[in-house]
Write an enzyme that holds these catalytic residues in place. Structure first.
Site, mmCIF file in Angstrom:
data_model
loop_
_atom_site.group_PDB
_atom_site.id
_atom_site.type_symbol
_atom_site.label_atom_id
_atom_site.label_comp_id
_atom_site.label_asym_id
_atom_site.label_seq_id
_atom_site.Cartn_x
_atom_site.Cartn_y
_atom_site.Cartn_z
ATOM 1 N N GLU A 297 6.543 -4.730 -36.584
ATOM 2 C CA GLU A 297 6.429 -6.142 -37.037
ATOM 3 C C GLU A 297 4.915 -6.261 -36.417
ATOM 4 O O GLU A 297 4.257 -5.867 -35.568
ATOM 5 C CB GLU A 297 7.006 -6.866 -35.895
ATOM 6 C CG GLU A 297 8.548 -7.358 -35.866
ATOM 7 C CD GLU A 297 8.946 -8.027 -34.950
ATOM 8 O OE1 GLU A 297 8.204 -8.849 -34.303
ATOM 9 O OE2 GLU A 297 10.207 -7.846 -34.553
ATOM 10 N N GLU B 157 13.543 -5.590 -29.619
ATOM 11 C CA GLU B 157 12.726 -5.626 -28.785
ATOM 12 C C GLU B 157 13.673 -5.844 -27.486
ATOM 13 O O GLU B 157 13.203 -6.618 -26.607
ATOM 14 C CB GLU B 157 11.709 -6.818 -28.792
ATOM 15 C CG GLU B 157 10.531 -6.722 -29.938
ATOM 16 C CD GLU B 157 9.542 -7.801 -29.863
ATOM 17 O OE1 GLU B 157 9.742 -8.626 -29.180
ATOM 18 O OE2 GLU B 157 8.602 -7.460 -30.355
#
Ligand code: GLA
Length: 654
Positions: free
Chosen positions: A300, A142
């Protein structure tokens, strides 16, 4: 179908690893993200590598038949690195440097960080490039989550370089930003700073460019890691996990998508959002939009509660499967969870996992096990594509950024608000929608919707007008086409970029205060926004019945070549939005995905000669989709219609 999740075995003793692999096999896990935050345990001191534990777990996973998305561990710099080089850390607007203790503490403009990170990446690739468990490189994590913007002196140098490459001369910057106002004229690039703390608010042109620079700086870091991986392991695909719905992220993922081998996204539902499953669908459609329709990977999501909202709602039975299958319906070829085993210590103690604190004898593990069996049955879906939609919602990162800077007519015009509301209404009516950037090819669409597309370049405005001239239907909402791509307001009346196309002109906005509503003369109810719109060749479809704008048109339509251009000058409530969508569906002759009861979420994926109709039931009673075929999940055959149990999903193959 990829199925599994983030695995952080470094938290557990090695006897737990053996149990984990056995449980993974039981649950049908075939894919784990490994090593994501493990730099400090792999390079234990400057240049001192200890690979033993990673060697052992990779071998163990491989023996268990589980593939690995191996992460470059650069998301969490080791303590020794932060102590030796505190200058690698990001600095906030007020000059406060990030300390050790969290993650992503580094600035993408730090040359020192880059050097250490690339050395680590090369060492990892050289050691594991040939490991048989390796399927995919997962670069960092991320990027931009905790390190979206940096205001350090080193960043300032990179920022000036970026501006110089974009504008060549400082006067071009002055012109673009309108820096004459408040006397901000710059005599040289050296005088320009990142938007550090200042009173009264920064220049919006500067802010938009700083967002673009920050995205590019992070992307440059990703590309640097990727290029090392490509050099050492040319045959292993590389990706990084996007967070496409995050409100605070700076990454312009439509550009990032060009640099990854497969688009991967992370998605978490928000406890306070009553429309969370619709938000999930919007996210998945946006992800597919930037992947240009190719299959992508859900890297995710959570099995149940997260730990970073103020109240972390757990998912009731069934929601875990519906969430996973909704991403798959909308183009994902796999769904992974953060994380495999719920932590007992560390920053994410109360974040759900596949194996909860209670152990495998739990609702969550049982649901994951059942989902694993479903995923195996969905193998035929892999590689198919979501059937192209006839409607496109245009969503651009620039507009989302610019709308979040504040100092506008209304802070209630939130970047994702109207796009999500419109997406939800089309979805409720079983009409497929693509969510794409305004650079996308529009030629196959019948209807293109611009919900608060605030920043519009001249090129995009021309393409949208041409689309209508050529027979397309365009819907423009309030506060679209207001500024150009330098974030300067277009002159001559609103909405500057589309005034001629829409054949209207507005000379002033009249935003409504919170909870204030207005009624339209067709009985619809709206809120948030009104404006003093005049017709300049368009016709009014309806006008305000109440409020300061009583009798002023609220929705207008003009012909444009062989197409039409509709303007929505206010925010319709949900009931009115459904009527509006019905009206648009008739105008643009939009097909439904299938004939089905309201309350079902429908998506169709198509292969060369197979169709997979996903029908997800978000209600507490059983519903029917009127199409025959074989339900891949239950294996049962149906002639003309399939019943979808309350809270359940069917995937009808025909
Ligand atoms: C992000 C991160 C993960 C984890 C989850 C928790 O998506 O990538 O490491 O922190 O949030 O929801």
């Amino acid at each position: 179908m990829a199925f599994g999740g983030d695995y952080s075995p470094e938290q557990w003793s090695e006897d737990v690893w053996t149990d984990d692999v056995a449980l993974m096999r039981r649950a049908g896990v075939n894919s784990v993200n490994l090593g994501v935050f493990s730099w400090g345990l792999l390079e234990v001191a400057d240049g001192v590598f200890e690979w033993g534990w990673l060697d052992r777990i990779l071998d163990l996973l491989h023996e268990g038949g589980i593939g690995v998305n191996l992460a470059t561990p650069t998301a969490a710099p080791p303590i020794w690195l932060l102590r030796a080089h505190p200058e690698i850390a990001t600095v906030d607007e007020r000059g406060v440097r990030t300390s050790q203790g969290g993650r992503l503490a580094w600035s993408p403009s730090s040359a020192t960080f880059r050097r250490y990170a690339l050395r680590m990446v090369r060492a990892l690739a050289e050691r594991y490039g040939e490991h048989p468990a390796l399927r995919l490189w997962h670069v960092s994590n991320e990027l931009g989550n905790e390190n979206a913007r940096c205001h350090s002196d080193e960043t300032a140098v990179a920022w000036r370089r970026w501006l110089e490459a974009r504008y060549t001369t400082v006067d071009a910057v002055n012109d673009s930003w309108g820096s004459a106002f408040w006397g901000h004229h710059y005599a040289s690039f050296a005088q320009i700073e990142p938007p550090r703390f200042a009173r009264g608010g920064h220049n919006p042109g500067l802010l938009l460019d700083f967002e673009r620079f920050s995205s590019d700086a992070l992307l440059e870091h990703y590309v640097a890691e990727r290029d090392v991986l490509r050099e050492v392991t040319p045959d292993i695909p590389v990706t990084t996990n996007f967070m496409i719905m995050s409100y605070t992220q700076v990454d312009d993922y439509a550009r990032w998508a060009e640099e990854v081998d497969v688009v991967a996204n992370d998605h978490y539902t928000m406890s306070a959002d009553p429309f969370r499953h619709a938000e999930l669908s919007f996210s998945a459609d946006r992800t597919r939009g930037i992947a240009k329709g190719d299959p992508w990977l859900l890297m995710e999501h959570s099995t149940s509660a997260v730990n970073w909202q103020s109240i972390n709602r757990a998912k009731p039975p069934g929601e875990l499967a519906r969430n996973s299958l909704a991403h798959i319906a909308r183009g994902a070829d796999g769904a992974l969870f953060f994380q495999w085993r719920m932590s007992t210590a560390g920053a994410e103690q109360f974040h759900s996992g596949v194996v909860p604190h209670a152990g495998a004898d739990s609702k969550i593990f049982r649901e994951v096990e059942a989902l694993g069996a479903t995923m195996k049955r969905l193998a035929p879906v892999v590689g198919s594509r979501v059937q192209p939609a006839r409607v496109a919602i245009l969503f651009d990162h620039d507009s989302a950024s610019a709308l979040s800077f504040g100092r506008m007519p209304s802070d209630l015009v939130a970047p994702q608000d109207l796009p999500k509301r419109m997406h939800r209404a089309f979805t409720a009516r079983h009409i497929a929608v693509d969510v794409v950037p305004s650079t996308a090819d529009l030629s196959e669409y019948a209807l293109v919707v611009l919900p608060t597309l605030y920043v519009v370049s001249n090129a995009a405005a021309d393409r949208i007008a041409e689309f209508a001239q050529g027979g397309g239907h365009v819907v423009v909402s309030y506060f679209s086409g207001i500024v150009d791509d330098t974030n300067r307001v277009r002159q001559g009346g609103y909405p500057g970029a589309f005034r001629d196309l829409l054949k209207i002109r507005t000379d002033e906005f009249f935003p409504l205060v919170e909870h204030e509503t207005v009624e339209l003369d067709n009985g619809w109810v709206a809120d948030l926004w009104t404006e003093s719109l005049e017709l300049r060749g368009a016709t009014a479809l309806t006008a305000y019945r109440s409020g300061e704008m009583a009798d002023v048109p609220a929705i207008t339509r003009a012909t444009a070549g062989s197409g039409t251009a509709t303007y929505l000058a206010t925010r319709l409530n949900d009931a009115a939005m459904l009527h509006f969508v019905d009206e648009l569906a008739e105008l643009a002759e939009l097909p439904v995905i299938a004939d089905a009861d309201a309350g079902l979420e429908l998506v169709r994926r198509v292969g060369p000669d197979t169709s997979f109709l996903f029908a997800i039931n978000h209600t507490a009673h059983s519903l029917t989709v009127r199409q025959g075929g074989t339900d891949l999940i239950s294996g049962s055959r149906h002639d003309a219609s399939v019943e979808v149990p309350a809270g359940g999903t069917v995937v009808v193959m025909s």
